[in-house]
Design an enzyme around this catalytic site. Sequence first.
Site, mmCIF file in Angstrom:
data_model
loop_
_atom_site.group_PDB
_atom_site.id
_atom_site.type_symbol
_atom_site.label_atom_id
_atom_site.label_comp_id
_atom_site.label_asym_id
_atom_site.label_seq_id
_atom_site.Cartn_x
_atom_site.Cartn_y
_atom_site.Cartn_z
ATOM 1 N N ASP A 1 -2.916 -2.960 -5.318
ATOM 2 C CA ASP A 1 -1.972 -3.781 -4.883
ATOM 3 C C ASP A 1 -0.982 -4.237 -6.080
ATOM 4 O OD1 ASP A 1 -2.684 -4.328 -2.321
ATOM 5 O OD2 ASP A 1 -4.251 -5.828 -2.709
ATOM 6 N N HIS B 1 0.985 -1.268 -0.112
ATOM 7 C CA HIS B 1 -0.026 -0.046 0.073
ATOM 8 C C HIS B 1 1.000 1.324 -0.214
ATOM 9 C CE1 HIS B 1 -3.633 -2.418 1.860
ATOM 10 N NE2 HIS B 1 -3.339 -2.877 0.608
ATOM 11 N N HIS C 1 -1.221 -11.389 -4.287
ATOM 12 C CA HIS C 1 0.551 -11.028 -4.130
ATOM 13 C C HIS C 1 1.155 -12.120 -4.662
ATOM 14 C CE1 HIS C 1 -0.556 -7.365 -2.238
ATOM 15 N NE2 HIS C 1 -1.524 -8.203 -1.393
ATOM 16 N N HIS D 1 -8.999 -2.107 -5.761
ATOM 17 C CA HIS D 1 -7.910 -2.383 -4.758
ATOM 18 C C HIS D 1 -6.950 -3.452 -5.356
ATOM 19 C CE1 HIS D 1 -6.121 -2.481 -0.977
ATOM 20 N NE2 HIS D 1 -5.885 -3.968 -1.138
#
Length: 282
Positions: free
Chosen positions: A244, A80, A267, A240
């Site tokens: 990321d 972030h 991720h 979002h």
Amino acid sequence: MYNYTIYHPVKISGRGLYTGINSTITIYPELPHVGIYFLRTDLTDYPIVPIIPSTLLVLNSKLSTVLGFHDDYSIMLIEHLMSAISLSQLTDLKIILEGPEIPILDGSSIIWLKLLQQAKIYITSLSNCIIFKSSCTFFIQTKDTFIISFPYTSLAINTGIDFKNCLAIKSQWITILDLLINRFELVGIASSRTFGDFNQINILINEGFFQGANLYNALAFQLGNWCNGPLRFICEPAKHKVLDLIGDLRLLGVYNMFFLIGYKTNHFVNSQLVQFFKKLDK
């Protein structure tokens, strides 16, 4: 291209999403061409060694991106803050962390973005940063998650998510072109909060994860509805995912030029993508 830093230091404290431990982070200006680096100053048993955002220092990418040399000298949840740094086009910063994890704050990047803007971003010199361009098309897949990369003249992302059992989300797709110069989309991306299934989050909390999670720092859904709505805007969950991805891509470098199409990205697959890009660059 130029180098950017900030005029004066800024400091903020907050709780870690995974550990629940309060950390303090101070961001300092840095000289041109030095780059971005982190220092853990709370570990008295270890020498203070810079942690540079790099694929070589990725320790874990299961739930978030963790950088470091080993579990005891690492930094959790970098994405972030790194996303805000990328959206601000900053190239040179010294970041001091007192604690194991970067604070989650409100679950998005907007507080980081505003903090950096308050520090007054300015140009220091012409940049010698390498512009990473992808000259080929390739495909990365893990189960039902995939990312496709195409050559492009700037950074663009098309990403989709699919939560068939959640009426509040369902299927969402979003495309953002010219990401790092598209000022209209900048605040929307940075304001997008992390999200998850309320019941699954509680299970993970009982297993020792997400010790800092609450209804302020994460969107949660249950039985198809948001527990803590309303959303800040349409497709906030999909945005979002873009946030990321931008943060994870910062491990490649400052300037990236390719078009990415991602589906159910996380991720782990983001880390695979960055590592593949690094291999192409050799």
